[in-house]
Design a protein around this motif. Structure first.
Motif, PDB file in Angstrom:
ATOM      1  N   UNK A   1       0.853  -1.183   0.000  1.00 13.03           N
ATOM      2  CA  UNK A   1       0.000   0.000   0.000  1.00 13.03           C
ATOM      3  C   UNK A   1       0.886   1.229   0.000  1.00 13.03           C
ATOM      4  N   UNK A   2       0.371   2.317  -0.537  1.00 19.53           N
ATOM      5  CA  UNK A   2       1.056   3.598  -0.436  1.00 19.53           C
ATOM      6  C   UNK A   2       0.327   4.401   0.637  1.00 19.53           C
ATOM      7  N   UNK A   3       1.076   4.846   1.641  1.00 22.23           N
ATOM      8  CA  UNK A   3       0.523   5.626   2.744  1.00 22.23           C
ATOM      9  C   UNK A   3       1.088   7.020   2.684  1.00 22.23           C
ATOM     10  N   UNK A   4       0.289   7.993   3.103  1.00 24.77           N
ATOM     11  CA  UNK A   4       0.810   9.354   3.192  1.00 24.77           C
ATOM     12  C   UNK A   4       0.377   9.940   4.523  1.00 24.77           C
ATOM     13  N   UNK A   5       1.249  10.795   5.041  1.00 21.81           N
ATOM     14  CA  UNK A   5       0.958  11.461   6.299  1.00 21.81           C
ATOM     15  C   UNK A   5      -0.185  12.441   6.138  1.00 21.81           C
ATOM     16  N   UNK A   6      -1.000  12.569   7.175  1.00 23.79           N
ATOM     17  CA  UNK A   6      -2.126  13.503   7.180  1.00 23.79           C
ATOM     18  C   UNK A   6      -2.116  14.277   8.491  1.00 23.79           C
ATOM     19  N   UNK A   7      -2.822  15.394   8.497  1.00 23.68           N
ATOM     20  CA  UNK A   7      -3.003  16.141   9.737  1.00 23.68           C
ATOM     21  C   UNK A   7      -3.757  15.264  10.733  1.00 23.68           C
ATOM     22  N   UNK A   8      -3.645  15.603  11.999  1.00 23.87           N
ATOM     23  CA  UNK A   8      -4.346  14.828  13.018  1.00 23.87           C
ATOM     24  C   UNK A   8      -5.823  14.752  12.670  1.00 23.87           C
ATOM     25  N   UNK A   9      -6.377  13.530  12.590  1.00 25.91           N
ATOM     26  CA  UNK A   9      -7.793  13.386  12.223  1.00 25.91           C
ATOM     27  C   UNK A   9      -8.714  13.848  13.343  1.00 25.91           C
ATOM     28  N   UNK A  10      -9.986  13.873  13.033  1.00 27.41           N
ATOM     29  CA  UNK A  10     -11.002  14.217  14.013  1.00 27.41           C
ATOM     30  C   UNK A  10     -11.143  13.027  14.968  1.00 27.41           C
ATOM     31  N   UNK A  11     -10.260  12.984  15.948  1.00 24.34           N
ATOM     32  CA  UNK A  11     -10.178  11.870  16.881  1.00 24.34           C
ATOM     33  C   UNK A  11      -9.859  12.444  18.249  1.00 24.34           C
ATOM     34  N   UNK A  12     -10.601  12.025  19.242  1.00 32.86           N
ATOM     35  CA  UNK A  12     -10.364  12.552  20.584  1.00 32.86           C
ATOM     36  C   UNK A  12     -10.141  11.414  21.562  1.00 32.86           C
ATOM     37  N   UNK A  13      -8.997  11.456  22.221  1.00 28.03           N
ATOM     38  CA  UNK A  13      -8.647  10.487  23.256  1.00 28.03           C
ATOM     39  C   UNK A  13      -8.504  11.270  24.554  1.00 28.03           C
ATOM     40  N   UNK A  14      -9.404  11.018  25.482  1.00 31.33           N
ATOM     41  CA  UNK A  14      -9.411  11.734  26.753  1.00 31.33           C
ATOM     42  C   UNK A  14      -8.880  10.855  27.880  1.00 31.33           C
ATOM     43  N   UNK A  15      -8.349  11.483  28.903  1.00 27.50           N
ATOM     44  CA  UNK A  15      -7.852  10.764  30.067  1.00 27.50           C
ATOM     45  C   UNK A  15      -8.970  10.310  30.979  1.00 27.50           C
ATOM     46  N   UNK A  16      -8.747   9.191  31.631  1.00 27.10           N
ATOM     47  CA  UNK A  16      -9.680   8.663  32.620  1.00 27.10           C
ATOM     48  C   UNK A  16      -8.854   8.201  33.820  1.00 27.10           C
ATOM     49  N   UNK A  17      -9.426   8.239  35.006  1.00 31.43           N
ATOM     50  CA  UNK A  17      -8.654   7.861  36.200  1.00 31.43           C
ATOM     51  C   UNK A  17      -8.375   6.365  36.257  1.00 31.43           C
ATOM     52  N   UNK A  18      -7.204   6.029  36.777  1.00 33.41           N
ATOM     53  CA  UNK A  18      -6.821   4.637  36.965  1.00 33.41           C
ATOM     54  C   UNK A  18      -7.368   4.148  38.295  1.00 33.41           C
ATOM     55  N   UNK A  19      -8.062   2.993  38.290  1.00 32.91           N
ATOM     56  CA  UNK A  19      -8.674   2.475  39.503  1.00 32.91           C
ATOM     57  C   UNK A  19      -8.179   1.073  39.846  1.00 32.91           C
ATOM     58  N   UNK A  20      -7.058   0.656  39.254  1.00 32.59           N
ATOM     59  CA  UNK A  20      -6.555  -0.696  39.471  1.00 32.59           C
ATOM     60  C   UNK A  20      -5.480  -0.779  40.531  1.00 32.59           C
ATOM     61  N   UNK A  21      -4.857  -1.938  40.575  1.00 39.47           N
ATOM     62  CA  UNK A  21      -3.765  -2.173  41.506  1.00 39.47           C
ATOM     63  C   UNK A  21      -2.585  -1.280  41.165  1.00 39.47           C
ATOM     64  N   UNK A  22      -1.858  -0.851  42.164  1.00 40.39           N
ATOM     65  CA  UNK A  22      -0.670  -0.013  41.934  1.00 40.39           C
ATOM     66  C   UNK A  22       0.538  -0.924  41.747  1.00 40.39           C
ATOM     67  N   UNK A  23       1.263  -0.743  40.632  1.00 36.47           N
ATOM     68  CA  UNK A  23       2.462  -1.561  40.437  1.00 36.47           C
ATOM     69  C   UNK A  23       3.549  -1.173  41.436  1.00 36.47           C
TER      70      UNK A  23
END
Length: 179
Positions: A156-178
């Motif tokens: 395949x031929x791939x080309x770089x693009x501007x950041x898409x309309x995608x949102x990744x938000x933070x959520x609190x960690x509620x698990x065991x602490x390493x």
């Protein structure tokens, strides 16, 4: 070590995305749950609701171990075969559906570009990334397929693009602490 970690130990389950959405009071395409952020590595959980997509992106110079701890995910990956002077990439594709508790690997030169699509029950993925992303030296880049192939054996031929309309938000960690 990753084989012994499950969704319960990480504090994630079927309601994690809904709980994060309630706390943030908004929707997101994906939720990032930090477990450990250290100078040489990052451990985090990515949570996606059914059908959600993390767009085609890279991990420059990074190694990533990903364990599906809940649900399933379709992973579309690319190995870069050639970098052209015009900024496009010739890449060999691969695709697989991965169910919990499988582990997939990404290396600087193997499957380094990938896209995740959550399965019908959504997915929670434990990622161990080394070295971690760094806005100055190792920032994430997004891509699109500009010349599709007829089958999985065709480059395949791939080309770089501007950041898409995608949102990744933070959520609190509620698990065991390493330790």
């Amino acid at each position: 070590l990753m084989r012994g970690v499950d969704a319960a130990a990480l504090g994630v389950g079927p309601d994690t995305a809904a709980a994060a959405r309630r706390l943030a009071r908004r929707d997101a395409d994906a939720w990032y749950v930090p477990v450990v952020e250290a100078p040489n590595y990052t451990i985090a959980v990515f949570v996606l609701e059914p059908g959600a997509v993390i767009p085609l992106h890279d991990h420059p110079g990074m190694t990533v171990l990903s364990k599906v701890v809940a649900g399933s995910v379709r992973v579309r990956s690319f190995d870069v075969v050639e970098r052209s002077g015009d900024g496009t990439l010739s890449a060999r594709p691969s695709e697989q559906t991965v169910d919990a508790p499988a582990i997939v690997q990404l290396f600087p030169d193997v499957t380094n570009l990938h896209e995740f699509t959550a399965g019908p029950a959504g997915v929670a993925i434990l990622d161990v990334m080394t070295p971690p992303y760094d806005a100055d030296d190792r920032d994430c880049h997004y891509f699109e397929i500009s010349a599709p192939g007829a089958d999985l054996a065709t480059l395949r031929v791939l080309r770089g693009v501007d950041e898409p309309d995608f949102e990744c938000l933070g959520a609190p960690y509620a698990g065991l602490r390493p330790d």
